[in-house]
Design a protein around this motif. Sequence first.
Motif, PDB file in Angstrom:
ATOM      1  N   ARG A 104       0.849  -1.193   0.000  1.00  0.00           N
ATOM      2  CA  ARG A 104       0.000   0.000   0.000  1.00  0.00           C
ATOM      3  C   ARG A 104       0.879   1.236   0.000  1.00  0.00           C
ATOM      4  O   ARG A 104       1.747   1.376   0.855  1.00  0.00           O
ATOM      5  CB  ARG A 104      -0.829   0.040   1.294  1.00  0.00           C
ATOM      6  N   MET A 133      -4.924  -8.866   6.670  1.00  0.00           N
ATOM      7  CA  MET A 133      -5.613  -7.602   6.923  1.00  0.00           C
ATOM      8  C   MET A 133      -6.454  -7.146   5.733  1.00  0.00           C
ATOM      9  O   MET A 133      -5.969  -7.090   4.603  1.00  0.00           O
ATOM     10  CB  MET A 133      -4.587  -6.488   7.237  1.00  0.00           C
ATOM     11  N   ALA A 135      -8.188  -3.726   5.065  1.00  0.00           N
ATOM     12  CA  ALA A 135      -8.371  -2.375   5.630  1.00  0.00           C
ATOM     13  C   ALA A 135      -9.281  -1.563   4.704  1.00  0.00           C
ATOM     14  O   ALA A 135     -10.503  -1.639   4.817  1.00  0.00           O
ATOM     15  CB  ALA A 135      -7.003  -1.734   5.837  1.00  0.00           C
ATOM     16  N   GLY A 192      -5.214   4.831   7.745  1.00  0.00           N
ATOM     17  CA  GLY A 192      -5.663   3.593   7.102  1.00  0.00           C
ATOM     18  C   GLY A 192      -5.382   2.355   7.932  1.00  0.00           C
ATOM     19  O   GLY A 192      -5.439   1.232   7.419  1.00  0.00           O
ATOM     20  N   TYR A 193      -5.085   2.525   9.230  1.00  0.00           N
ATOM     21  CA  TYR A 193      -4.904   1.361  10.112  1.00  0.00           C
ATOM     22  C   TYR A 193      -6.255   0.926  10.677  1.00  0.00           C
ATOM     23  O   TYR A 193      -7.112   1.761  10.982  1.00  0.00           O
ATOM     24  CB  TYR A 193      -3.955   1.688  11.272  1.00  0.00           C
ATOM     25  N   ILE A 194      -6.391  -0.393  10.820  1.00  0.00           N
ATOM     26  CA  ILE A 194      -7.622  -0.932  11.390  1.00  0.00           C
ATOM     27  C   ILE A 194      -7.600  -0.696  12.904  1.00  0.00           C
ATOM     28  O   ILE A 194      -6.594  -0.967  13.574  1.00  0.00           O
ATOM     29  CB  ILE A 194      -7.763  -2.434  11.086  1.00  0.00           C
ATOM     30  N   GLY A 199      -2.040  -3.587  14.418  1.00  0.00           N
ATOM     31  CA  GLY A 199      -0.860  -2.883  13.904  1.00  0.00           C
ATOM     32  C   GLY A 199      -0.556  -3.318  12.486  1.00  0.00           C
ATOM     33  O   GLY A 199      -1.449  -3.744  11.759  1.00  0.00           O
ATOM     34  N   ASP A 200       0.718  -3.214  12.105  1.00  0.00           N
ATOM     35  CA  ASP A 200       1.132  -3.572  10.747  1.00  0.00           C
ATOM     36  C   ASP A 200       1.496  -5.050  10.712  1.00  0.00           C
ATOM     37  O   ASP A 200       2.512  -5.468  11.279  1.00  0.00           O
ATOM     38  CB  ASP A 200       2.326  -2.701  10.327  1.00  0.00           C
ATOM     39  N   ALA A 201       0.666  -5.838  10.047  1.00  0.00           N
ATOM     40  CA  ALA A 201       0.844  -7.300  10.088  1.00  0.00           C
ATOM     41  C   ALA A 201       2.181  -7.720   9.475  1.00  0.00           C
ATOM     42  O   ALA A 201       2.879  -8.578  10.019  1.00  0.00           O
ATOM     43  CB  ALA A 201      -0.318  -7.977   9.361  1.00  0.00           C
ATOM     44  N   GLY A 202       2.544  -7.133   8.331  1.00  0.00           N
ATOM     45  CA  GLY A 202       3.799  -7.504   7.663  1.00  0.00           C
ATOM     46  C   GLY A 202       4.997  -7.215   8.551  1.00  0.00           C
ATOM     47  O   GLY A 202       5.890  -8.053   8.731  1.00  0.00           O
TER      48      GLY A 202
HETATM   49  N1  URA Z   1      -2.363  -3.168   6.960  1.00  0.00           N
HETATM   50  C1  URA Z   1      -1.942  -3.622   8.158  1.00  0.00           C
HETATM   51  O1  URA Z   1      -0.989  -4.411   8.235  1.00  0.00           O
HETATM   52  N2  URA Z   1      -2.597  -3.200   9.252  1.00  0.00           N
HETATM   53  C2  URA Z   1      -3.638  -2.356   9.211  1.00  0.00           C
HETATM   54  O2  URA Z   1      -4.193  -2.018  10.264  1.00  0.00           O
HETATM   55  C3  URA Z   1      -4.057  -1.880   7.950  1.00  0.00           C
HETATM   56  C4  URA Z   1      -3.400  -2.316   6.837  1.00  0.00           C
END
Ligand code: URA
Length: 209
Positions: A104, A133, A135, A192-194, A199-202
């Motif tokens: 993204r 995720m 989002a 744009g975070y849920i 958090g950021d899954a990757g």
């Molecule tokens: N991607 C993620 O890894 N976490 C989010 O909250 C949104 C997009």
Amino acid sequence: MSKFQVVEHPLIQHKLSILRRKETSSKEFRELVDEIGMLMAYEVSRDLPLEDVEIDTPVAHMTAQRLAGKKLAIVPILRAGIGMVDGIYKLIPAARVGHIGMYRDEETLKPVEYLVKMPTDIAERQVFLVDPMLATGGSAILGVDVLKKRGVKNIKFVCLVAAPEGVKAFQKAHPDVDMYAAALDDHLNEQGYIIPGLGDAGDRLFGTK
Ligand code: URA
Ligand code: PRP
């Protein structure tokens, strides 16, 4: 309208709560995504067709059942989707794996595609498209576009945490593709975070932040 199902199995919900905690290490995070992926696969594969097969047990002949040879593929959206592949693979070892690479753009929140590598017979396979995720929904929608462009007709999208905004956008773009999630969260924040999300899954999977 496509189906959106939250898989409310107690084991999934318990593991998801640990996954969300900020104290959870990368190692635990990877193990949990793997385990939840496997549990989700159990639910998502519930309607796979069966056929009769004649077998001999040590004491008798019987008509048993086996999967009807329907070909499957698991397609993760990189990077974070990779974390869900092994768990599903353990349950369905005959599946093939395709990859869709996208990230993204942090400014526009639009997905940018950088890699597509599919099994040659992908059009004949049922595909489980996986990404932890959902989002805005942009990545998942583009992932399905990539598959449909290659002739895939039977697709299920499997994620762990979904935002209502993403579910709505996905159902509008692909009303023929069913979706499965472990949780439907509250909303997206300005970045744009849920929320509450995880958090950021990757980054959490691969320890990149
Ligand atoms: N991607 C993620 O890894 N976490 C989010 O909250 C949104 C997009
Ligand atoms: C994350 C996540 C999804 C996407 C979801 O990937 O794994 O692919 O964001 O957001 P969307 O629904 O708004 O498109 P990210 O771009 O962080 O890339 P990464 O997996 O390589 O970290």
